[in-house]
Design an enzyme around this catalytic site. Structure first.
Site, PDB file in Angstrom:
ATOM      1  N   ASP A   1      39.031  41.228  49.408  1.00  0.00           N
ATOM      2  CA  ASP A   1      39.507  40.714  48.130  1.00  0.00           C
ATOM      3  C   ASP A   1      39.409  41.865  47.116  1.00  0.00           C
ATOM      4  OD1 ASP A   1      40.185  38.957  46.002  1.00  0.00           O
ATOM      5  OD2 ASP A   1      38.076  38.491  45.653  1.00  0.00           O
TER       6      ASP A   1
ATOM      7  N   GLY B   1      39.113  41.383  43.141  1.00  0.00           N
ATOM      8  CA  GLY B   1      38.209  41.102  42.031  1.00  0.00           C
ATOM      9  C   GLY B   1      36.802  40.768  42.475  1.00  0.00           C
TER      10      GLY B   1
ATOM     11  N   SER C   1      44.665  39.674  47.616  1.00  0.00           N
ATOM     12  CA  SER C   1      44.217  39.274  46.277  1.00  0.00           C
ATOM     13  C   SER C   1      45.053  38.154  45.692  1.00  0.00           C
ATOM     14  CB  SER C   1      44.263  40.493  45.346  1.00  0.00           C
ATOM     15  OG  SER C   1      43.904  40.143  44.025  1.00  0.00           O
TER      16      SER C   1
END
Length: 196
Positions: free
Chosen positions: A6, A8, A107
């Site tokens: 991922d 963030g 993402s």
């Protein structure tokens, strides 16, 4: 192996309170009010799948938060979310690639953010073989189909993949498909997992 990261709070630290802080100042609304009204709901999901425009998302979120912002003001706050990269995680990604492993980013994101972070953090793109973005795919985590899409595109089975994410729902969905999944609680999780 296929390593799926991922973005963030896995590769790049993000903080929604920074966003709300900017909007609080620009909209002259107490920060506590915005914090109490802010949640990741339908508008986020539509935006992250590319189903609504940036402008419509801004209008809907401002209405939900009850804050009056111009679009440039909204954008200024929205891009304040990015804190900085996790260099240790990037180094691990680069090392995996040097060892011949496949490294990709998956993402949930939106057009506004992808106009910003690639120029701010070019080292992120340089550390991955491919980047899969929800708004380009028309699907988002934790939908099973987005993981299945990445596996099919990359030519790996679920058993040959490892997934790192900071969201427990996303982790559970990947696990349900048979993907080894690691919940990233903080910046020490990824280096710690590889150290073990």
């Amino acid at each position: 192996m296929l390593y799926i990261f991922d973005l963030g709070n896995v590769i790049v630290d993000i903080d929604f309170n920074r966003v709300l802080g900017v909007w609080s100042n620009l909209g002259r609304v107490p920060l506590a009010n915005l914090q109490s009204r802010f949640h990741i709901g339908e508008a986020f999901e539509y935006h992250e799948r590319g189903e609504i425009s940036d402008e419509e998302f801004a209008a809907r979120l401002c209405a939900e938060l009850d804050v009056a912002l111009s679009y440039p003001q909204f954008e200024a706050g929205w891009q304040a979310i990015f804190v900085g990269v996790r260099h240790e995680t990037l180094a691990i990604m680069q090392q995996l690639r040097q060892q011949g492993e496949r490294v990709v980013i998956l993402s949930n994101t939106n057009k506004l953010h992808t106009q910003f972070w690639p120029s701010q953090y070019p080292e992120v793109q340089q550390s991955a073989d491919h980047i899969y973005l929800s708004q380009e795919l028309g699907m988002r985590k934790p939908e099973a189909r987005i993981y299945q899409h990445v596996l099919a595109q990359e030519g790996f089975s679920a058993e040959q993949a490892v997934f790192f994410d900071d969201n427990q729902d996303n982790i559970n969905a990947a696990k349900a498909l048979g993907i080894t999944s690691v919940w990233v609680e903080d910046s020490r999780t990824v280096p710690g997992w590889f150290a073990r």
